[in-house]
Design a protein around this motif. Structure first.
Motif, PDB file in Angstrom:
ATOM      1  N   VAL A 207      38.358  38.985  46.427  1.00  0.00           N
ATOM      2  CA  VAL A 207      39.507  38.080  46.388  1.00  0.00           C
ATOM      3  C   VAL A 207      40.780  38.831  46.751  1.00  0.00           C
ATOM      4  O   VAL A 207      41.628  38.331  47.510  1.00  0.00           O
ATOM      5  CB  VAL A 207      39.628  37.431  44.997  1.00  0.00           C
ATOM      6  CG1 VAL A 207      40.960  36.710  44.856  1.00  0.00           C
ATOM      7  CG2 VAL A 207      38.496  36.442  44.774  1.00  0.00           C
ATOM      8  N   GLY A 208      40.914  40.056  46.219  1.00  0.00           N
ATOM      9  CA  GLY A 208      42.089  40.856  46.572  1.00  0.00           C
ATOM     10  C   GLY A 208      42.153  41.149  48.056  1.00  0.00           C
ATOM     11  O   GLY A 208      43.217  41.045  48.685  1.00  0.00           O
ATOM     12  N   LEU A 209      41.002  41.511  48.649  1.00  0.00           N
ATOM     13  CA  LEU A 209      40.974  41.766  50.083  1.00  0.00           C
ATOM     14  C   LEU A 209      41.248  40.491  50.874  1.00  0.00           C
ATOM     15  O   LEU A 209      41.907  40.529  51.924  1.00  0.00           O
ATOM     16  CB  LEU A 209      39.620  42.356  50.478  1.00  0.00           C
ATOM     17  CG  LEU A 209      39.322  43.769  49.963  1.00  0.00           C
ATOM     18  CD1 LEU A 209      37.904  44.176  50.317  1.00  0.00           C
ATOM     19  CD2 LEU A 209      40.316  44.767  50.535  1.00  0.00           C
ATOM     20  N   GLY A 210      40.717  39.347  50.369  1.00  0.00           N
ATOM     21  CA  GLY A 210      40.983  38.080  51.042  1.00  0.00           C
ATOM     22  C   GLY A 210      42.463  37.733  51.036  1.00  0.00           C
ATOM     23  O   GLY A 210      43.021  37.285  52.046  1.00  0.00           O
ATOM     24  N   LEU A 211      43.102  37.935  49.871  1.00  0.00           N
ATOM     25  CA  LEU A 211      44.547  37.696  49.796  1.00  0.00           C
ATOM     26  C   LEU A 211      45.315  38.660  50.694  1.00  0.00           C
ATOM     27  O   LEU A 211      46.308  38.278  51.338  1.00  0.00           O
ATOM     28  CB  LEU A 211      45.019  37.840  48.351  1.00  0.00           C
ATOM     29  CG  LEU A 211      44.582  36.763  47.362  1.00  0.00           C
ATOM     30  CD1 LEU A 211      44.963  37.152  45.952  1.00  0.00           C
ATOM     31  CD2 LEU A 211      45.207  35.418  47.720  1.00  0.00           C
ATOM     32  N   LEU A 212      44.833  39.900  50.747  1.00  0.00           N
ATOM     33  CA  LEU A 212      45.525  40.901  51.554  1.00  0.00           C
ATOM     34  C   LEU A 212      45.465  40.556  53.040  1.00  0.00           C
ATOM     35  O   LEU A 212      46.498  40.509  53.726  1.00  0.00           O
ATOM     36  CB  LEU A 212      44.914  42.273  51.296  1.00  0.00           C
ATOM     37  CG  LEU A 212      45.493  43.437  52.111  1.00  0.00           C
ATOM     38  CD1 LEU A 212      46.958  43.660  51.753  1.00  0.00           C
ATOM     39  CD2 LEU A 212      44.683  44.705  51.876  1.00  0.00           C
ATOM     40  N   LEU A 322      55.116  40.220  47.762  1.00  0.00           N
ATOM     41  CA  LEU A 322      53.796  39.611  47.894  1.00  0.00           C
ATOM     42  C   LEU A 322      52.753  40.627  48.326  1.00  0.00           C
ATOM     43  O   LEU A 322      51.575  40.500  48.007  1.00  0.00           O
ATOM     44  CB  LEU A 322      53.854  38.462  48.910  1.00  0.00           C
ATOM     45  CG  LEU A 322      52.610  37.582  49.029  1.00  0.00           C
ATOM     46  CD1 LEU A 322      52.410  36.793  47.749  1.00  0.00           C
ATOM     47  CD2 LEU A 322      52.734  36.648  50.215  1.00  0.00           C
ATOM     48  N   GLY A 323      53.189  41.663  49.029  1.00  0.00           N
ATOM     49  CA  GLY A 323      52.237  42.685  49.451  1.00  0.00           C
ATOM     50  C   GLY A 323      51.596  43.422  48.295  1.00  0.00           C
ATOM     51  O   GLY A 323      50.509  43.976  48.439  1.00  0.00           O
ATOM     52  N   LEU A 324      52.255  43.424  47.130  1.00  0.00           N
ATOM     53  CA  LEU A 324      51.688  44.092  45.963  1.00  0.00           C
ATOM     54  C   LEU A 324      50.726  43.202  45.191  1.00  0.00           C
ATOM     55  O   LEU A 324      49.972  43.696  44.347  1.00  0.00           O
ATOM     56  CB  LEU A 324      52.806  44.544  45.025  1.00  0.00           C
ATOM     57  CG  LEU A 324      53.839  45.521  45.605  1.00  0.00           C
ATOM     58  CD1 LEU A 324      54.936  45.770  44.582  1.00  0.00           C
ATOM     59  CD2 LEU A 324      53.173  46.824  46.006  1.00  0.00           C
ATOM     60  N   PHE A 325      50.754  41.900  45.466  1.00  0.00           N
ATOM     61  CA  PHE A 325      49.993  40.962  44.642  1.00  0.00           C
ATOM     62  C   PHE A 325      48.478  41.212  44.680  1.00  0.00           C
ATOM     63  O   PHE A 325      47.827  41.182  43.632  1.00  0.00           O
ATOM     64  CB  PHE A 325      50.315  39.532  45.081  1.00  0.00           C
ATOM     65  CG  PHE A 325      49.720  38.489  44.184  1.00  0.00           C
ATOM     66  CD1 PHE A 325      50.232  38.292  42.915  1.00  0.00           C
ATOM     67  CD2 PHE A 325      48.657  37.711  44.599  1.00  0.00           C
ATOM     68  CE1 PHE A 325      49.694  37.332  42.073  1.00  0.00           C
ATOM     69  CE2 PHE A 325      48.118  36.756  43.773  1.00  0.00           C
ATOM     70  CZ  PHE A 325      48.635  36.558  42.511  1.00  0.00           C
ATOM     71  N   PHE A 329      43.856  43.239  42.034  1.00  0.00           N
ATOM     72  CA  PHE A 329      42.497  42.744  42.278  1.00  0.00           C
ATOM     73  C   PHE A 329      41.652  43.818  42.971  1.00  0.00           C
ATOM     74  O   PHE A 329      40.503  44.058  42.593  1.00  0.00           O
ATOM     75  CB  PHE A 329      42.549  41.483  43.146  1.00  0.00           C
ATOM     76  CG  PHE A 329      43.133  40.293  42.461  1.00  0.00           C
ATOM     77  CD1 PHE A 329      42.340  39.403  41.769  1.00  0.00           C
ATOM     78  CD2 PHE A 329      44.494  40.059  42.513  1.00  0.00           C
ATOM     79  CE1 PHE A 329      42.878  38.304  41.142  1.00  0.00           C
ATOM     80  CE2 PHE A 329      45.051  38.959  41.890  1.00  0.00           C
ATOM     81  CZ  PHE A 329      44.239  38.078  41.193  1.00  0.00           C
ATOM     82  N   ILE A 330      42.237  44.446  43.993  1.00  0.00           N
ATOM     83  CA  ILE A 330      41.485  45.449  44.738  1.00  0.00           C
ATOM     84  C   ILE A 330      41.179  46.657  43.857  1.00  0.00           C
ATOM     85  O   ILE A 330      40.053  47.175  43.852  1.00  0.00           O
ATOM     86  CB  ILE A 330      42.282  45.877  45.986  1.00  0.00           C
ATOM     87  CG1 ILE A 330      42.465  44.672  46.923  1.00  0.00           C
ATOM     88  CG2 ILE A 330      41.576  46.999  46.719  1.00  0.00           C
ATOM     89  CD1 ILE A 330      43.367  44.945  48.110  1.00  0.00           C
ATOM     90  N   LEU A 331      42.166  47.117  43.090  1.00  0.00           N
ATOM     91  CA  LEU A 331      41.950  48.287  42.237  1.00  0.00           C
ATOM     92  C   LEU A 331      40.913  47.997  41.155  1.00  0.00           C
ATOM     93  O   LEU A 331      40.055  48.847  40.864  1.00  0.00           O
ATOM     94  CB  LEU A 331      43.275  48.715  41.604  1.00  0.00           C
ATOM     95  CG  LEU A 331      44.323  49.292  42.562  1.00  0.00           C
ATOM     96  CD1 LEU A 331      45.593  49.637  41.808  1.00  0.00           C
ATOM     97  CD2 LEU A 331      43.780  50.511  43.276  1.00  0.00           C
TER      98      LEU A 331
END
Length: 573
Positions: A207-212, A322-325, A329-331
């Motif tokens: 999900v984090g990668l998808g948002l990224l 937003l880039g930090l959001f 999730f990724i970490l």
């Protein structure tokens, strides 16, 4: 005093509370799953309509601030079904128009592209339209608005992650509620298998990668490209403050339609910044509108490659955060999966039939999550690790700054946007509460303990010393010697762990403040005590446990693992 078992009603109550919160979290997160699937199905149903060649006769964009949405396609196209000629006027089957002039301009310019370049007019341009097979008179030039099937499925997947978190909370709460039963009967609390936990971490990281890559990177690329956009003069056509009403209240946004020219063509746009949106606070927006009435000359930035795209303010503003959001999730996904593989690859302790040496017992003891008790040294017990507090503080600051900043200032606090960000806001509040709890613990008393020998044979004794620092006095203080048995077994894809308290001895207890400041007590290991054992599926562990009740501050509970061994021949002689 020694005891053979002990139930923990506090853990049972905590488990029930966790189950209740997990049920609430799961039901709330299910809203996103249902909404995403509904969005995908609504678009998919139109994709099932028959594709039919059509001829566009007219495609203009009607701008009327009195309508909602203010921009609509003035469209007329013709198509033929089974020898019958029909006419259509819909751009989308399930959408009337758009709040953004650029959305319609993008579609109109794309349809005006012919095999030899840009056509001077839309009249006679060819395209494909979607015709309802059940009613051929109903047709749309496009199957759906932006987002479509993939957007709905992505939204459902996003909500599904939080549903899994809710299910995990329920699972963990049920296991915690059964702690008192497991202590008496040996039936273990259920734990998710490493494979299931690993999949959960992978989804979280995904999900984090998808948002990224689905949101942050495209917006970052657009922001970077805006730095190359050409500044041109423009004139405001209309300027107003629009309101959006929802169950969460009313939010406001500045809506300015402006006209500009580029390479001998005239264009319209109402894009104000990178992200758009609405937020609370009417007065500031109204003052901006009053300062820019219709006819005001302004400067806008135009995309040279697509001159129908323009923006008034190309700075990122709050949305730069937003880039930090996606980062948490990724970490969480990376370190979660890394922790599982590290745990699975760690060698299990295989005790020798003979008594282990203190050095080998110490090595086995340190494989557990509880720090081992060193011999002869003073060690802090029951304290909040400073590094952990700093990490928690940084994490809470970044998380809440990223979530609450845009919610308050960039317009996602309206209606569904607020609902979308609510789980993240709740997580931020929970982390902030954990920070407050940890900070309060810093103001409480600090205890240190010392053992002359933490690797004791059965029947041995050693003094245990303690000392307190800080200005706050506990109201109650106690030291215990505790023995725990842990047994792990697999049942299908699940791993169950039974934890039972096979020994508990109260070493010292007092409510006298001066006795809490410093003192010592003699610790004697029972001559029939079971030695420390760290096997692949079974473990016998011994602990020194300190408990202190502190008024108006978090209580202190800490433990250090010691080693109980079988006496060697020299010690028996």
């Amino acid at each position: 005093m020694p005891t053979a078992g002990k139930s923990n009603s506090g853990e049972t109550k905590g488990g029930c509370g966790l189950v209740g919160f997990g049920i609430f979290w799961t039901l709330f997160s299910s809203i996103f799953v249902v909404a995403g699937l509904w969005m995908a199905w609504k678009t998919f149903s139109v994709h099932g309509w028959r594709e039919t060649p059509c001829t566009i006769e007219r495609f203009e964009i009607a701008a009327d601030p009195s309508k909602n949405p203010p921009f609509r396609a003035d469209l007329l196209f013709h198509y033929e079904v089974d020898g019958t000629l029909f006419s259509g006027t819909k751009l989308w089957a399930n959408k009337e128009g758009s709040d953004e002039f650029e959305d319609l301009s993008e579609i109109r310019e794309r349809l005006c592209q012919g095999p030899e370049g840009m056509m001077p007019t839309h009249a006679g341009s060819r395209s494909e339209c979607r015709v309802n097979p059940a009613n051929p008179a109903e047709a749309a030039l496009l199957p759906g608005g932006q987002g479509g099937i993939w957007g709905g499925l992505a939204f459902a997947l996003f909500g599904g992650v939080f549903v899994l978190i809710g299910v995990a909370l329920i699972w963990g709460g049920l296991g915690k509620a059964n702690t008192s039963v497991s202590s008496r009967s040996g039936s273990g609390k259920r734990q998710a298998s490493p494979a299931i936990v690993g999949i959960l971490f992978l989804i979280f990281g995904g999900v984090g990668l998808g948002l990224l890559f689905g949101l942050v990177v495209p917006k970052a690329k657009e922001w970077w490209s805006m730095r190359q956009w050409s500044p041109v003069p423009a004139q405001i056509v209309w300027s107003r403050v629009v309101s959006k009403n929802s169950d969460d209240g009313t939010t406001y946004a500045v809506d300015m339609l402006y006209q500009y020219g580029f390479k001998d063509r005239s264009y319209l746009s109402n894009r104000r910044d990178l992200m758009g949106g609405s937020s609370s606070g009417h007065a500031k927006k109204q003052a901006f509108v009053d300062a820019h009435p219709p006819g005001t000359e302004i400067q806008v930035f135009v995309d040279p490659g697509k001159p129908w795209r323009a923006v008034m303010n190309r700075e990122a503003g709050w949305w730069g955060l937003l880039g930090l959001f996606p980062l948490p999730f990724i970490l969480i996904g990376i370190f979660g999966v890394r922790g599982i593989f590290k745990k699975r690859s760690a060698p299990a302790g295989h005790p020798s039939p003979s008594a282990p040496s203190p050095q080998s017992a110490s090595r086995l003891t340190r494989t557990g999550a509880v720090p081992a008790m060193p011999s002869g040294s003073w060690v802090r017990i029951g304290h909040v690790p400073f590094a952990g507090l700093v990490f928690l503080l940084i994490f809470a600051g970044i998380w809440n700054f990223v979530v609450w900043g845009p919610m308050r200032n960039s317009g996602i606090a309206d209606g569904f946007g607020f609902l979308f960000f609510l789980p993240f806001a709740l997580i931020g509040l929970a982390v902030a509460a954990a920070v407050v709890y940890s900070v309060l613990s810093l103001f409480g008393p600090k205890f240190e303990i010392q053992m002359e020998d933490s690797h004791l044979a059965r029947g041995d004794s050693t003094p245990v010393r303690w000392r307190r620092s800080g200005t706050v006095h506990p109201s109650q203080f106690a030291l215990y010697l505790v023995g725990k048995e842990e047994a792990s077994y697999r049942n299908g894809s699940s791993t169950s762990t039974a934890t039972s308290l096979f020994y508990e001895q109260l070493l010292f207890e007092t409510t006298v403040p001066i006795a809490m400041d410093q003192g010592h007590v003699e610790l004697r290991i029972p001559s029939d005590a079971m030695p420390t054992f760290h096997g692949k599926s079974n473990r016998l562990r011994w602990f020194i446990v300190l408990r202190a009740v502190v008024s108006r501050l978090p209580d202190i509970r800490g433990e250090r693992e010691i080693t109980v061994r079988v006496p060697v021949k020299e010690e028996l002689s």
